[in-house]
Design a protein around this motif. Structure first.
Motif, PDB file in Angstrom:
ATOM      1  N   ALA A 199       0.476  -1.296  -0.008  1.00  0.00           N
ATOM      2  CA  ALA A 199      -0.259  -0.187  -0.017  1.00  0.00           C
ATOM      3  C   ALA A 199       0.977   1.472  -0.341  1.00  0.00           C
ATOM      4  CB  ALA A 199      -1.391  -0.546   1.003  1.00  0.00           C
ATOM      5  N   THR A 200       2.193   1.057   0.882  1.00  0.00           N
ATOM      6  CA  THR A 200       2.628   2.377   0.857  1.00  0.00           C
ATOM      7  C   THR A 200       3.796   2.990  -0.672  1.00  0.00           C
ATOM      8  OG1 THR A 200       4.439   1.044   0.952  1.00  0.00           O
ATOM      9  CG2 THR A 200       3.075   1.936   2.889  1.00  0.00           C
ATOM     10  N   MET A 201       3.588   1.505  -1.569  1.00  0.00           N
ATOM     11  CA  MET A 201       4.548   2.371  -2.613  1.00  0.00           C
ATOM     12  C   MET A 201       3.554   2.818  -3.783  1.00  0.00           C
ATOM     13  SD  MET A 201       5.938  -1.564  -3.220  1.00  0.00           S
ATOM     14  CE  MET A 201       7.311  -2.695  -1.808  1.00  0.00           C
ATOM     15  N   TRP A 202       1.999   2.116  -3.715  1.00  0.00           N
ATOM     16  CA  TRP A 202       1.394   2.475  -4.536  1.00  0.00           C
ATOM     17  C   TRP A 202       1.331   4.131  -4.846  1.00  0.00           C
ATOM     18  CZ3 TRP A 202      -1.336  -0.106  -9.070  1.00  0.00           C
ATOM     19  CH2 TRP A 202      -1.883  -1.398  -7.804  1.00  0.00           C
ATOM     20  N   PRO A 203       1.366   5.027  -3.758  1.00  0.00           N
ATOM     21  CA  PRO A 203       1.616   6.926  -3.978  1.00  0.00           C
ATOM     22  C   PRO A 203       2.717   6.760  -5.025  1.00  0.00           C
ATOM     23  CG  PRO A 203       0.637   6.054  -2.056  1.00  0.00           C
ATOM     24  CD  PRO A 203       1.435   4.884  -2.435  1.00  0.00           C
ATOM     25  N   LEU A 204       3.858   5.700  -4.982  1.00  0.00           N
ATOM     26  CA  LEU A 204       4.611   7.281  -5.992  1.00  0.00           C
ATOM     27  C   LEU A 204       4.705   6.155  -7.075  1.00  0.00           C
ATOM     28  CD1 LEU A 204       7.030   4.753  -3.321  1.00  0.00           C
ATOM     29  CD2 LEU A 204       6.801   7.344  -3.517  1.00  0.00           C
ATOM     30  N   LEU A 205       4.059   5.399  -7.943  1.00  0.00           N
ATOM     31  CA  LEU A 205       4.067   4.548  -9.299  1.00  0.00           C
ATOM     32  C   LEU A 205       3.553   6.014  -9.742  1.00  0.00           C
ATOM     33  CD1 LEU A 205       2.088   0.817  -8.467  1.00  0.00           C
ATOM     34  CD2 LEU A 205       4.919   1.666  -8.313  1.00  0.00           C
ATOM     35  N   PRO A 206       2.315   6.860  -9.544  1.00  0.00           N
ATOM     36  CA  PRO A 206       2.249   8.006 -10.379  1.00  0.00           C
ATOM     37  C   PRO A 206       3.285   8.923 -11.015  1.00  0.00           C
ATOM     38  CG  PRO A 206       0.555   7.561  -9.387  1.00  0.00           C
ATOM     39  CD  PRO A 206       1.640   6.994  -8.417  1.00  0.00           C
ATOM     40  N   ALA A 207       4.112   9.520  -9.409  1.00  0.00           N
ATOM     41  CA  ALA A 207       5.195   9.755  -9.238  1.00  0.00           C
ATOM     42  C   ALA A 207       7.247   9.834 -10.288  1.00  0.00           C
ATOM     43  CB  ALA A 207       5.652  10.180  -7.790  1.00  0.00           C
ATOM     44  N   LEU A 208       6.532   8.105 -10.274  1.00  0.00           N
ATOM     45  CA  LEU A 208       7.452   7.183 -10.712  1.00  0.00           C
ATOM     46  C   LEU A 208       7.538   7.743 -12.697  1.00  0.00           C
ATOM     47  CD1 LEU A 208      10.157   5.599 -10.616  1.00  0.00           C
ATOM     48  CD2 LEU A 208       8.940   3.753 -11.079  1.00  0.00           C
ATOM     49  N   ALA A 209       6.162   7.235 -12.542  1.00  0.00           N
ATOM     50  CA  ALA A 209       6.008   7.870 -13.758  1.00  0.00           C
ATOM     51  C   ALA A 209       6.088   8.814 -14.696  1.00  0.00           C
ATOM     52  CB  ALA A 209       4.171   6.820 -14.048  1.00  0.00           C
ATOM     53  N   ALA A 210       5.753  10.268 -14.521  1.00  0.00           N
ATOM     54  CA  ALA A 210       5.577  11.272 -14.641  1.00  0.00           C
ATOM     55  C   ALA A 210       7.388  11.684 -14.236  1.00  0.00           C
ATOM     56  CB  ALA A 210       5.372  12.247 -13.681  1.00  0.00           C
ATOM     57  N   ALA A 211       8.362  10.868 -13.587  1.00  0.00           N
ATOM     58  CA  ALA A 211       9.790  11.962 -14.036  1.00  0.00           C
ATOM     59  C   ALA A 211       9.979  10.586 -15.435  1.00  0.00           C
ATOM     60  CB  ALA A 211       9.995  10.931 -12.316  1.00  0.00           C
ATOM     61  N   VAL A 212      10.056   9.850 -15.290  1.00  0.00           N
ATOM     62  CA  VAL A 212      10.307   9.013 -16.755  1.00  0.00           C
ATOM     63  C   VAL A 212       9.793   9.445 -18.122  1.00  0.00           C
ATOM     64  CG1 VAL A 212      10.579   6.222 -17.622  1.00  0.00           C
ATOM     65  CG2 VAL A 212      10.551   6.752 -15.461  1.00  0.00           C
ATOM     66  N   LEU A 213       8.936   9.796 -17.846  1.00  0.00           N
ATOM     67  CA  LEU A 213       8.068  10.564 -19.577  1.00  0.00           C
ATOM     68  C   LEU A 213       9.477  11.729 -20.252  1.00  0.00           C
ATOM     69  CD1 LEU A 213       5.407   9.927 -21.688  1.00  0.00           C
ATOM     70  CD2 LEU A 213       4.898  12.241 -19.685  1.00  0.00           C
ATOM     71  N   ALA A 214       9.251  12.597 -19.619  1.00  0.00           N
ATOM     72  CA  ALA A 214       9.589  13.066 -20.481  1.00  0.00           C
ATOM     73  C   ALA A 214      11.265  12.518 -21.095  1.00  0.00           C
ATOM     74  CB  ALA A 214      10.072  14.916 -19.254  1.00  0.00           C
ATOM     75  N   PRO A 215      11.825  12.070 -19.823  1.00  0.00           N
ATOM     76  CA  PRO A 215      13.856  11.791 -20.121  1.00  0.00           C
ATOM     77  C   PRO A 215      13.495  10.806 -21.440  1.00  0.00           C
ATOM     78  CG  PRO A 215      13.610  12.144 -17.705  1.00  0.00           C
ATOM     79  CD  PRO A 215      12.001  12.252 -18.245  1.00  0.00           C
ATOM     80  N   SER A 216      12.221   9.328 -21.167  1.00  0.00           N
ATOM     81  CA  SER A 216      12.106   8.316 -22.299  1.00  0.00           C
ATOM     82  C   SER A 216      12.209   9.405 -23.597  1.00  0.00           C
ATOM     83  CB  SER A 216      11.253   7.743 -22.088  1.00  0.00           C
ATOM     84  OG  SER A 216      11.262   6.662 -20.727  1.00  0.00           O
ATOM     85  N   LEU A 217      11.157  10.567 -23.836  1.00  0.00           N
ATOM     86  CA  LEU A 217      10.746  10.941 -24.970  1.00  0.00           C
ATOM     87  C   LEU A 217      12.046  11.808 -25.562  1.00  0.00           C
ATOM     88  CD1 LEU A 217       7.536  12.394 -24.139  1.00  0.00           C
ATOM     89  CD2 LEU A 217       7.947  10.641 -25.400  1.00  0.00           C
ATOM     90  N   LEU A 218      12.422  12.550 -24.547  1.00  0.00           N
ATOM     91  CA  LEU A 218      13.922  13.176 -25.115  1.00  0.00           C
ATOM     92  C   LEU A 218      14.652  12.127 -25.537  1.00  0.00           C
ATOM     93  CD1 LEU A 218      16.289  16.186 -24.988  1.00  0.00           C
ATOM     94  CD2 LEU A 218      16.457  15.503 -23.041  1.00  0.00           C
ATOM     95  N   GLY A 219      14.522  10.963 -24.914  1.00  0.00           N
ATOM     96  CA  GLY A 219      16.445  10.304 -24.971  1.00  0.00           C
ATOM     97  C   GLY A 219      16.073   9.773 -26.959  1.00  0.00           C
ATOM     98  N   ALA A 220      14.287   8.916 -26.964  1.00  0.00           N
ATOM     99  CA  ALA A 220      13.614   8.400 -27.868  1.00  0.00           C
ATOM    100  C   ALA A 220      14.072   9.864 -29.328  1.00  0.00           C
ATOM    101  CB  ALA A 220      12.422   8.056 -28.228  1.00  0.00           C
TER     102      ALA A 220
END
Length: 256
Positions: A199-220
């Motif tokens: 349960a303590t991990m669930w709130p971290l998942l959206p923050a992680l996804a947001a952190a990954v999005l822009a760098p992944s697009l830039l790298g691509a």
């Protein structure tokens, strides 16, 4: 911050940003890059869940940003082997403590990254029959599945094996990226089914996804402009150095 200190939360985000960029550019190594950063502060079980989820987000982004072929005939032995290996990795994960995890990851990076770096110069493996080749591919998939369940690093064994077999660049990228997508999705489902995602991990998942999005697009985007091989050398060299530091710091505590 779901039980994390501010320092650990920003360690999580920093690892996700760096690893997302590397994966977007090179098509691999999210788990290795993120773990090499997260291992200095995060619990191994939390790091594993975040690595799998972040890798999966990056792979889904890659489906829409970097075209990939889908060769079912070459892919299926790897995927079937990967699905068999995932439960082994998921089963081992709860029994790893932080220092042992650091030692194992450090040893893995020190051995595997130079192997991936120089694999192109090694003699190619010649297999006598298609059946033997498929069995060997499946065995490489098992290794990838174990590492995926253990910490979101599915591509190591298949990448090395495809290189040793002499797969052409486009074919190798197709196999490895589609294998990663399938095994990461299966591992995330296994984590959910076994209660590894708490349960303590669930709130971290959206923050992680947001952190990954822009760098992944830039790298691509940069993927189409830069030499993949040169960047690969830099990433694998840095990961080898990071692995050596982990070994030096963890070995005295584990074997004390």
């Amino acid at each position: 911050m779901s039980g994390l200190s501010a320092a650990d939360f920003w360690l999580l985000i920093t690892g996700a940003v760096v690893a997302g960029f590397v994966q977007g550019l090179s098509g691999f190594a999210f788990g290795m890059v993120a773990m090499s950063i997260w291992v200095w502060g995060l619990d191994p079980k939390l790091a594993a869940v975040m690595a799998v989820f972040g890798s999966l987000v990056g792979q889904v982004i890659g489906v829409f940003t970097v075209p990939r072929a889908l060769a079912w005939r070459e892919l299926m032995p790897f995927v079937l082997g990967g699905l068999a290996g995932i439960p082994l990795g998921v089963g081992v994960l709860p029994h790893l403590d932080a220092q042992l995890f650091k030692l194992v990851l450090g040893a893995l990076l020190v051995v595997v990254c130079p192997a991936l770096l120089f694999a192109a110069h090694l003699p190619k493996v010649a297999l006598r029959t298609p059946a033997v080749a498929r069995a060997a591919d499946a065995l490489a998939g098992v290794g990838g599945g174990v590492l995926c369940g253990l910490g979101g690093m599915p591509g190591i064994a298949p990448t090395l094996w495809c290189t040793l077999r002499g797969f052409e660049k486009v074919a190798q990228r197709s196999v490895v990226q589609n294998f990663n997508l399938a095994t990461l999705a299966a591992t995330m489902l296994a984590y959910l089914a076994t209660g590894t995602v708490t349960a303590t991990m669930w709130p971290l998942l959206p923050a992680l996804a947001a952190a990954v999005l822009a760098p992944s697009l830039l790298g691509a985007r940069l993927y189409h402009r830069l030499s993949e091989q040169s960047f690969r050398r830099v990433v694998l060299g840095l990961l080898t150095a990071a692995g050596a530091v982990m070994l030096l710091s963890a070995a005295p505590r584990v074997f004390d």
